[in-house]
Design a protein around this motif. Structure first.
Motif, mmCIF file in Angstrom:
data_model
loop_
_atom_site.group_PDB
_atom_site.id
_atom_site.type_symbol
_atom_site.label_atom_id
_atom_site.label_comp_id
_atom_site.label_asym_id
_atom_site.label_seq_id
_atom_site.Cartn_x
_atom_site.Cartn_y
_atom_site.Cartn_z
ATOM 1 N N LEU A 123 -5.907 -17.563 -10.747
ATOM 2 C CA LEU A 123 -5.171 -16.740 -9.792
ATOM 3 C C LEU A 123 -4.393 -17.641 -8.841
ATOM 4 C CD1 LEU A 123 -7.935 -14.129 -8.902
ATOM 5 C CD2 LEU A 123 -5.951 -13.761 -10.367
ATOM 6 N N SER A 124 -3.277 -17.153 -8.386
ATOM 7 C CA SER A 124 -2.417 -17.942 -7.506
ATOM 8 C C SER A 124 -2.810 -17.742 -6.047
ATOM 9 C CB SER A 124 -0.964 -17.512 -7.707
ATOM 10 O OG SER A 124 -0.123 -18.063 -6.724
ATOM 11 N N ARG A 125 -2.880 -18.853 -5.293
ATOM 12 C CA ARG A 125 -3.138 -18.752 -3.851
ATOM 13 C C ARG A 125 -1.809 -18.533 -3.139
ATOM 14 N NH1 ARG A 125 -8.176 -19.907 -1.951
ATOM 15 N NH2 ARG A 125 -9.629 -20.893 -3.390
ATOM 16 N N GLY A 126 -1.338 -17.295 -3.183
ATOM 17 C CA GLY A 126 -0.010 -16.985 -2.656
ATOM 18 C C GLY A 126 -0.020 -16.172 -1.377
ATOM 19 N N LEU A 127 -1.194 -15.953 -0.779
ATOM 20 C CA LEU A 127 -1.286 -15.119 0.420
ATOM 21 C C LEU A 127 -1.381 -15.985 1.671
ATOM 22 C CD1 LEU A 127 -3.775 -12.353 -0.781
ATOM 23 C CD2 LEU A 127 -1.280 -12.288 -0.767
ATOM 24 N N SER A 128 -0.547 -15.702 2.647
ATOM 25 C CA SER A 128 -0.565 -16.427 3.916
ATOM 26 C C SER A 128 -1.515 -15.732 4.886
ATOM 27 C CB SER A 128 0.846 -16.459 4.512
ATOM 28 O OG SER A 128 1.269 -15.143 4.845
ATOM 29 N N ASN A 129 -1.640 -16.295 6.104
ATOM 30 C CA ASN A 129 -2.526 -15.702 7.101
ATOM 31 C C ASN A 129 -2.087 -14.286 7.466
ATOM 32 O OD1 ASN A 129 -4.532 -15.664 9.305
ATOM 33 N ND2 ASN A 129 -2.745 -15.705 10.606
ATOM 34 N N ARG A 130 -0.772 -14.063 7.668
ATOM 35 C CA ARG A 130 -0.321 -12.719 8.040
ATOM 36 C C ARG A 130 -0.589 -11.722 6.915
ATOM 37 N NH1 ARG A 130 4.859 -10.981 6.387
ATOM 38 N NH2 ARG A 130 5.990 -12.497 5.117
ATOM 39 N N HIS A 131 -0.523 -12.177 5.667
ATOM 40 C CA HIS A 131 -0.829 -11.299 4.544
ATOM 41 C C HIS A 131 -2.298 -10.878 4.574
ATOM 42 C CE1 HIS A 131 2.755 -13.145 2.176
ATOM 43 N NE2 HIS A 131 3.117 -12.020 2.772
ATOM 44 N N ILE A 132 -3.203 -11.861 4.659
ATOM 45 C CA ILE A 132 -4.626 -11.542 4.562
ATOM 46 C C ILE A 132 -5.085 -10.738 5.773
ATOM 47 C CG2 ILE A 132 -5.562 -13.638 5.625
ATOM 48 C CD1 ILE A 132 -7.683 -13.635 3.425
ATOM 49 N N GLN A 133 -4.493 -10.999 6.944
ATOM 50 C CA GLN A 133 -4.839 -10.212 8.133
ATOM 51 C C GLN A 133 -4.476 -8.744 7.934
ATOM 52 O OE1 GLN A 133 -6.248 -10.900 11.072
ATOM 53 N NE2 GLN A 133 -6.346 -13.122 11.127
ATOM 54 N N LEU A 134 -3.274 -8.500 7.429
ATOM 55 C CA LEU A 134 -2.814 -7.122 7.271
ATOM 56 C C LEU A 134 -3.450 -6.446 6.062
ATOM 57 C CD1 LEU A 134 -0.760 -5.632 9.137
ATOM 58 C CD2 LEU A 134 -0.889 -8.092 9.461
ATOM 59 N N SER A 162 4.055 -10.757 -3.563
ATOM 60 C CA SER A 162 4.777 -9.489 -3.389
ATOM 61 C C SER A 162 3.818 -8.397 -2.943
ATOM 62 C CB SER A 162 5.464 -9.087 -4.699
ATOM 63 O OG SER A 162 6.408 -10.052 -5.090
ATOM 64 N N PHE A 163 2.609 -8.393 -3.533
ATOM 65 C CA PHE A 163 1.587 -7.434 -3.109
ATOM 66 C C PHE A 163 1.267 -7.636 -1.633
ATOM 67 C CE2 PHE A 163 -2.905 -6.983 -2.041
ATOM 68 C CZ PHE A 163 -3.100 -5.638 -2.257
ATOM 69 N N GLY A 164 1.067 -8.903 -1.243
ATOM 70 C CA GLY A 164 0.753 -9.199 0.152
ATOM 71 C C GLY A 164 1.849 -8.749 1.097
ATOM 72 N N GLU A 165 3.107 -8.945 0.679
ATOM 73 C CA GLU A 165 4.236 -8.541 1.510
ATOM 74 C C GLU A 165 4.289 -7.021 1.655
ATOM 75 O OE1 GLU A 165 6.978 -9.779 4.093
ATOM 76 O OE2 GLU A 165 5.884 -11.142 2.767
ATOM 77 N N LEU A 166 4.050 -6.318 0.536
ATOM 78 C CA LEU A 166 4.062 -4.863 0.562
ATOM 79 C C LEU A 166 2.967 -4.326 1.455
ATOM 80 C CD1 LEU A 166 5.284 -2.235 -0.677
ATOM 81 C CD2 LEU A 166 3.473 -2.380 -2.394
ATOM 82 N N GLU A 167 1.752 -4.859 1.314
ATOM 83 C CA GLU A 167 0.639 -4.396 2.132
ATOM 84 C C GLU A 167 0.847 -4.741 3.596
ATOM 85 O OE1 GLU A 167 -2.262 -2.487 1.765
ATOM 86 O OE2 GLU A 167 -0.979 -1.917 0.108
ATOM 87 N N PHE A 168 1.537 -5.849 3.843
ATOM 88 C CA PHE A 168 1.848 -6.223 5.225
ATOM 89 C C PHE A 168 2.636 -5.103 5.902
ATOM 90 C CE2 PHE A 168 4.888 -7.947 8.281
ATOM 91 C CZ PHE A 168 4.067 -8.669 9.128
ATOM 92 N N TRP A 169 3.671 -4.597 5.210
ATOM 93 C CA TRP A 169 4.508 -3.553 5.811
ATOM 94 C C TRP A 169 3.810 -2.197 5.800
ATOM 95 C CZ3 TRP A 169 8.131 -5.070 8.829
ATOM 96 C CH2 TRP A 169 8.740 -6.312 8.618
ATOM 97 N N PHE A 170 3.034 -1.914 4.750
ATOM 98 C CA PHE A 170 2.247 -0.688 4.725
ATOM 99 C C PHE A 170 1.304 -0.636 5.931
ATOM 100 C CE2 PHE A 170 2.279 0.687 -0.016
ATOM 101 C CZ PHE A 170 3.153 1.715 0.286
ATOM 102 N N ALA A 171 0.588 -1.745 6.134
ATOM 103 C CA ALA A 171 -0.384 -1.800 7.229
ATOM 104 C C ALA A 171 0.310 -1.747 8.576
ATOM 105 C CB ALA A 171 -1.231 -3.066 7.113
ATOM 106 N N LEU A 172 1.482 -2.362 8.661
ATOM 107 C CA LEU A 172 2.224 -2.347 9.917
ATOM 108 C C LEU A 172 2.611 -0.920 10.302
ATOM 109 C CD1 LEU A 172 3.065 -4.570 11.865
ATOM 110 C CD2 LEU A 172 5.313 -4.575 10.782
ATOM 111 N N ILE A 173 2.982 -0.108 9.292
ATOM 112 C CA ILE A 173 3.300 1.302 9.550
ATOM 113 C C ILE A 173 2.087 2.015 10.146
ATOM 114 C CG2 ILE A 173 3.810 3.517 8.437
ATOM 115 C CD1 ILE A 173 5.545 1.985 6.439
ATOM 116 N N LYS A 174 0.905 1.752 9.579
ATOM 117 C CA LYS A 174 -0.318 2.388 10.092
ATOM 118 C C LYS A 174 -0.582 1.979 11.537
ATOM 119 C CE LYS A 174 -2.577 1.849 5.582
ATOM 120 N NZ LYS A 174 -3.801 1.405 4.912
ATOM 121 N N ILE A 175 -0.450 0.684 11.792
ATOM 122 C CA ILE A 175 -0.742 0.175 13.132
ATOM 123 C C ILE A 175 0.205 0.795 14.164
ATOM 124 C CG2 ILE A 175 -0.719 -1.892 14.580
ATOM 125 C CD1 ILE A 175 -1.543 -3.468 12.051
#
Length: 485
Positions: free
Chosen positions: A17-28, A154-167
């Motif tokens: 698996l690729s380690r492609g998630l940054s801190n902002r990704h994993i937080q969100l 891309s998953f991390g980026e999508l979830e970042f914005w999804f979670a931001l909408i919730k917040i």
């Protein structure tokens, strides 16, 4: 010590698996997995069951689950070759634990995603009440598949914005709700005021049994808090990012759960909430803010989609890990050019189709949602218990790793025991209502099914070797631990 998650053959060895998630990704991702249908839709039932005391219910659950996360965090960072909690469960407790934990966690998220399919059909009916329920349900399943095929970044980026909408939505709801309270907003004979928290039967209007009933569905609102552990395998700097994500949990619980519920029950008396409806949508709709209610309904819908998306991501990675250990077919260990376990992803998406006929179950959407979420919550408690048992065993056999840890679990073994006692209490609360008792009685069937599967798996040459290696390792670690003391 040899890797607990090392691939069993050379063909798989290059597939990582690729380690492609940054801190902002994993937080969100951690926030996105937590804030879903359990809060937006399930809180209507918890409020109607427990009244204002539901605030205390969510606080207690969040308190104990924080220690589950801290135990998981210390274990994951003790060996960066762990890709998930199923890996450290298998390494510490034995191959059986990896099998049961991995497959049960897969089932947990499949059940959760099915609940999201059911919930989304209800949300879409807000705009198109005559639309057949199977259309939005099926559309969601295909959408989830499409969203998880790109690289994990891309998953991390999508979830970042999804979670931001919730917040943003929850913070906005809290601010608007407080404005209503301070300006004395009234609608339908009800006035927004903090006194609504105790003027309608007190803080515990339904007594202890009502308070206990609140735990039944509230536990489901917290499923996904452990998702940060699954994402650890694909974060760039786990020693930095994992502790930051875990330690932010109490703040998230205080704001998103307790803060939102506090405001909701201040704006409207708890007696006006009921199961099967989103309190977030109804608060604005009943206040005469139809346009705002539509916006909130959209946010709630995207929240459910985000929760289901997190579940499909998690289950595909769990099946991938199981296949590399010989606990699932080898075909699931293959990765696409984007380093995505496509076969495992398709396998999980197919099971979501179960949610379509459930939409037409005799009791309706609300009853189907309650049944599925109860089963999911029970299985999640099993997974959380395995994490705690792994930690207790780790402390006994690997004291040197605990001593060297920079992210020690507060409370240690004592808090592990206290948390497991709390889980027993939650199981007892499930026996107090007919709907949850039915789900509780049916859930053991899952463990019977995977238990039968394990009887076949454990007799394979591969598992005999794994069991032998684990037994030898346990003996060696006990001797080393005794010498270390």
């Amino acid at each position: 010590m040899s890797s607990p998650v090392a691939p069993q053959n050379e063909e798989v060895a290059g597939e990582q698996l690729s380690r492609g998630l940054s801190n902002r990704h994993i937080q969100l991702i951690a926030i996105g997995g937590t804030i879903g249908t359990g809060l937006f839709m399930g809180s209507g039932r918890t409020i109607s069951a427990a009244g204002p005391s539901v605030i205390l219910v969510y606080g207690i659950i969040g308190f104990f689950l924080y220690f589950v996360l801290r135990a998981m965090g210390e274990l994951l960072l003790s060996n960066l070759e762990y890709k998930s909690f199923a890996d450290f469960a298998g390494d510490i407790l034995g191959p059986w634990a990896a099998y049961f934990t991995g497959w049960t966690y897969w089932f947990c998220w499949i059940a959760t995603a099915i609940a999201d399919v059911v919930a989304i059909a209800s949300y879409v009916a807000f705009w198109w009440p005559d639309l057949p329920l199977w259309i939005p349900g099926l559309a969601l399943i295909f959408l989830l598949l499409a969203l998880n095929l790109p690289p994990v970044k891309s998953f991390g980026e999508l979830e970042f914005w999804f979670a931001l909408i919730k917040i943003v939505a929850i913070v906005a709801l809290i601010i608007i709700g407080l404005y209503m309270v301070f300006t004395g907003f009234s609608s339908g004979g009800s006035k927004a005021a903090f006194s609504n928290l105790w003027d309608h039967g007190g803080f515990f209007p339904k007594g202890f049994m009502g308070f206990a009933a609140g735990f039944q569905i509230a536990v489901f609102a917290f499923v996904g808090v452990e998702l940060v552990g699954t994402a650890a395998a694909e974060t760039k700097d786990p020693h930095r990012n994992l502790p930051r994500a875990v330690n932010s949990v109490p703040i998230r619980m205080l704001l998103f759960y307790i803060g939102a519920l506090f405001v909701l029950m201040s704006v409207r008396p708890w007696t006006e909430f009921k199961a099967g409806e989103s309190p977030f949508v109804k608060m604005f709709a009943l206040a005469g803010l139809a346009a705002a209610a539509g916006v909130v309904n959209f946010v709630v819908l995207t929240s459910a989609a985000s929760s289901a998306n997190s579940g499909i991501y998690s289950t595909s990675r769990m099946i991938y890990g199981l296949s590399r250990q010989g606990d699932a077919p080898r075909a699931f260990s293959s990765l696409s050019r984007n380093k995505v376990p496509v076969a495992a992803l398709l396998f999980s998406c197919v099971f979501l189709l179960i949610g379509i006929p459930l939409l037409y179950a005799g009791g309706g959407v609300a009853e189907a949602f309650d049944m599925i979420t109860t089963v999911s919550a029970i299985c999640f408690m099993f997974v959380w218990t395995i994490i705690l048992l792994s930690y207790i065993t780790y402390r006994s056999r690997r004291p040197h790793l605990h001593k060297e840890s920079t992210f020690k679990m507060p409370g240690g073994i004592g808090m592990c025991v206290a948390t497991m006692v709390f889980f027993v209490f939650v199981l007892w609360t499930l026996t107090t209502q007919e709907s949850t008792l039915t789900a509780l009685l049916w859930t053991p069937l899952w463990f019977v099914l995977i238990g039968i599967g394990y009887l076949f798996v454990r007799n394979t040459p591969e598992h005999r070797v794994l069991r032998g290696q684990h037994a030898d390792k346990v003996v060696a670690e006990k001797r080393a631990a005794a010498a270390h003391r």
